[in-house]
Design a protein around this motif. Structure first.
Motif, PDB file in Angstrom:
ATOM      1  N   MET A   1      -9.736 -10.164   0.049  1.00  0.00           N
ATOM      2  CA  MET A   1     -10.585 -10.059   1.208  1.00  0.00           C
ATOM      3  C   MET A   1     -10.212 -11.057   2.300  1.00  0.00           C
ATOM      4  N   ASP A   2      -9.382 -12.032   1.980  1.00  0.00           N
ATOM      5  CA  ASP A   2      -8.972 -12.994   3.002  1.00  0.00           C
ATOM      6  C   ASP A   2      -8.285 -12.298   4.164  1.00  0.00           C
ATOM      7  N   MET A   3      -7.461 -11.303   3.851  1.00  0.00           N
ATOM      8  CA  MET A   3      -6.761 -10.570   4.899  1.00  0.00           C
ATOM      9  C   MET A   3      -7.751  -9.821   5.789  1.00  0.00           C
ATOM     10  N   CYS A   4      -8.795  -9.275   5.182  1.00  0.00           N
ATOM     11  CA  CYS A   4      -9.799  -8.544   5.956  1.00  0.00           C
ATOM     12  C   CYS A   4     -10.570  -9.487   6.871  1.00  0.00           C
ATOM     13  N   LEU A   5     -10.904 -10.663   6.354  1.00  0.00           N
ATOM     14  CA  LEU A   5     -11.662 -11.622   7.148  1.00  0.00           C
ATOM     15  C   LEU A   5     -10.859 -12.155   8.330  1.00  0.00           C
ATOM     16  N   LYS A   6      -9.561 -12.234   8.184  1.00  0.00           N
ATOM     17  CA  LYS A   6      -8.707 -12.727   9.262  1.00  0.00           C
ATOM     18  C   LYS A   6      -8.347 -11.632  10.264  1.00  0.00           C
ATOM     19  N   LYS A   7      -8.901 -10.439  10.075  1.00  0.00           N
ATOM     20  CA  LYS A   7      -8.668  -9.298  10.974  1.00  0.00           C
ATOM     21  C   LYS A   7      -7.204  -8.870  11.002  1.00  0.00           C
ATOM     22  N   LEU A   8      -6.497  -9.035   9.881  1.00  0.00           N
ATOM     23  CA  LEU A   8      -5.102  -8.622   9.811  1.00  0.00           C
ATOM     24  C   LEU A   8      -4.958  -7.184   9.320  1.00  0.00           C
ATOM     25  N   VAL A   9      -5.934  -6.687   8.613  1.00  0.00           N
ATOM     26  CA  VAL A   9      -5.832  -5.363   8.003  1.00  0.00           C
ATOM     27  C   VAL A   9      -5.881  -4.223   9.012  1.00  0.00           C
ATOM     28  N   PRO A  10      -6.733  -4.234  10.034  1.00  0.00           N
ATOM     29  CA  PRO A  10      -6.791  -3.073  10.934  1.00  0.00           C
ATOM     30  C   PRO A  10      -5.482  -2.770  11.655  1.00  0.00           C
ATOM     31  N   ASN A  11      -4.573  -3.722  11.741  1.00  0.00           N
ATOM     32  CA  ASN A  11      -3.300  -3.485  12.404  1.00  0.00           C
ATOM     33  C   ASN A  11      -2.293  -2.767  11.511  1.00  0.00           C
ATOM     34  N   PRO A  13      -1.040   0.272   8.718  1.00  0.00           N
ATOM     35  CA  PRO A  13      -1.332   1.681   8.434  1.00  0.00           C
ATOM     36  C   PRO A  13      -2.402   1.806   7.351  1.00  0.00           C
ATOM     37  N   TYR A  14      -2.980   2.993   7.251  1.00  0.00           N
ATOM     38  CA  TYR A  14      -4.126   3.222   6.371  1.00  0.00           C
ATOM     39  C   TYR A  14      -3.853   2.847   4.918  1.00  0.00           C
ATOM     40  N   MET A  15      -2.741   3.276   4.357  1.00  0.00           N
ATOM     41  CA  MET A  15      -2.470   2.996   2.938  1.00  0.00           C
ATOM     42  C   MET A  15      -2.295   1.505   2.682  1.00  0.00           C
ATOM     43  N   LYS A  16      -1.644   0.816   3.591  1.00  0.00           N
ATOM     44  CA  LYS A  16      -1.479  -0.619   3.405  1.00  0.00           C
ATOM     45  C   LYS A  16      -2.826  -1.326   3.458  1.00  0.00           C
ATOM     46  N   SER A  17      -3.671  -0.911   4.372  1.00  0.00           N
ATOM     47  CA  SER A  17      -4.990  -1.540   4.449  1.00  0.00           C
ATOM     48  C   SER A  17      -5.821  -1.200   3.215  1.00  0.00           C
ATOM     49  N   LEU A  18      -5.644   0.008   2.688  1.00  0.00           N
ATOM     50  CA  LEU A  18      -6.342   0.389   1.464  1.00  0.00           C
ATOM     51  C   LEU A  18      -5.882  -0.478   0.295  1.00  0.00           C
ATOM     52  N   PHE A  19      -4.573  -0.663   0.166  1.00  0.00           N
ATOM     53  CA  PHE A  19      -4.053  -1.509  -0.908  1.00  0.00           C
ATOM     54  C   PHE A  19      -4.503  -2.953  -0.750  1.00  0.00           C
ATOM     55  N   GLY A  21      -7.186  -3.988   0.646  1.00  0.00           N
ATOM     56  CA  GLY A  21      -8.609  -4.048   0.338  1.00  0.00           C
ATOM     57  C   GLY A  21      -8.887  -4.065  -1.155  1.00  0.00           C
ATOM     58  N   TRP A  22      -8.005  -3.459  -1.939  1.00  0.00           N
ATOM     59  CA  TRP A  22      -8.178  -3.425  -3.394  1.00  0.00           C
ATOM     60  C   TRP A  22      -7.457  -4.560  -4.096  1.00  0.00           C
ATOM     61  N   PHE A  23      -6.400  -5.078  -3.496  1.00  0.00           N
ATOM     62  CA  PHE A  23      -5.551  -6.048  -4.188  1.00  0.00           C
ATOM     63  C   PHE A  23      -6.296  -7.319  -4.577  1.00  0.00           C
ATOM     64  N   GLU A  24      -6.922  -7.964  -3.620  1.00  0.00           N
ATOM     65  CA  GLU A  24      -7.556  -9.253  -3.903  1.00  0.00           C
ATOM     66  C   GLU A  24      -8.706  -9.150  -4.903  1.00  0.00           C
ATOM     67  N   PRO A  25      -9.626  -8.181  -4.774  1.00  0.00           N
ATOM     68  CA  PRO A  25     -10.678  -8.084  -5.796  1.00  0.00           C
ATOM     69  C   PRO A  25     -10.131  -7.775  -7.192  1.00  0.00           C
ATOM     70  N   LEU A  26      -9.117  -6.915  -7.265  1.00  0.00           N
ATOM     71  CA  LEU A  26      -8.522  -6.585  -8.560  1.00  0.00           C
ATOM     72  C   LEU A  26      -7.809  -7.799  -9.146  1.00  0.00           C
ATOM     73  N   THR A  62      -0.892  -1.914 -11.437  1.00  0.00           N
ATOM     74  CA  THR A  62      -2.062  -1.047 -11.584  1.00  0.00           C
ATOM     75  C   THR A  62      -2.259  -0.171 -10.357  1.00  0.00           C
ATOM     76  N   MET A  63      -2.210  -0.767  -9.183  1.00  0.00           N
ATOM     77  CA  MET A  63      -2.419   0.013  -7.962  1.00  0.00           C
ATOM     78  C   MET A  63      -1.304   1.027  -7.751  1.00  0.00           C
ATOM     79  N   HIS A  64      -0.077   0.646  -8.051  1.00  0.00           N
ATOM     80  CA  HIS A  64       1.054   1.550  -7.870  1.00  0.00           C
ATOM     81  C   HIS A  64       0.936   2.762  -8.791  1.00  0.00           C
ATOM     82  N   LYS A  65       0.662   2.523 -10.056  1.00  0.00           N
ATOM     83  CA  LYS A  65       0.552   3.631 -11.009  1.00  0.00           C
ATOM     84  C   LYS A  65      -0.653   4.512 -10.707  1.00  0.00           C
ATOM     85  N   LEU A  66      -1.766   3.904 -10.357  1.00  0.00           N
ATOM     86  CA  LEU A  66      -2.965   4.681 -10.063  1.00  0.00           C
ATOM     87  C   LEU A  66      -2.781   5.527  -8.804  1.00  0.00           C
ATOM     88  N   ALA A  67      -2.136   4.974  -7.799  1.00  0.00           N
ATOM     89  CA  ALA A  67      -1.861   5.757  -6.590  1.00  0.00           C
ATOM     90  C   ALA A  67      -0.933   6.923  -6.915  1.00  0.00           C
TER      91      ALA A  67
END
Length: 96
Positions: A1-11, A13-19, A21-26, A62-67
């Motif tokens: 979530m650090d990336m989201c808080l720093k406003k780096l994610v909206p810049n 593409p969608y899949m990268k922002s999705l990953f 968003g899931w990476f840090e909590p996982l 995990t994220m790679h295989k699940l995707a």
């Protein structure tokens, strides 16, 4: 979530922002499980494998295989839990 808080994610593409968003909590959940195993609080059948890779590496695998599973089943975003779990387990086993 650090990336989201720093406003780096909206810049990104969608899949990268999705990953991202899931990476840090996982990663944090895996790290917590590893710490519980090291303290002797969690002794399940697969606990010994949880300590062999870094939380970051396990998260990426995990994220790679699940995707891959979600995109390969006709494109409707459905995955069987057991099949996905086995694929993730095999990938982690190969990495070790």
């Amino acid at each position: 979530m650090d990336m989201c808080l720093k406003k780096l994610v909206p810049n990104l593409p969608y899949m990268k922002s999705l990953f991202l968003g899931w990476f840090e909590p996982l990663r944090n959940a895996i790290k917590q499980e590893q710490e519980m195993y090291q303290e002797g609080k969690n002794r399940t059948m697969c606990s010994s494998y949880f300590d062999l890779l870094s939380p970051e590496m396990m998260s990426v695998i995990t994220m790679h295989k699940l995707a891959g599973v979600l995109m390969s089943r006709g494109g409707n975003g459905i995955a069987r839990v057991v099949q996905a779990s086995l694929l993730i387990g095999d990938a982690i086993k190969q990495e070790v």
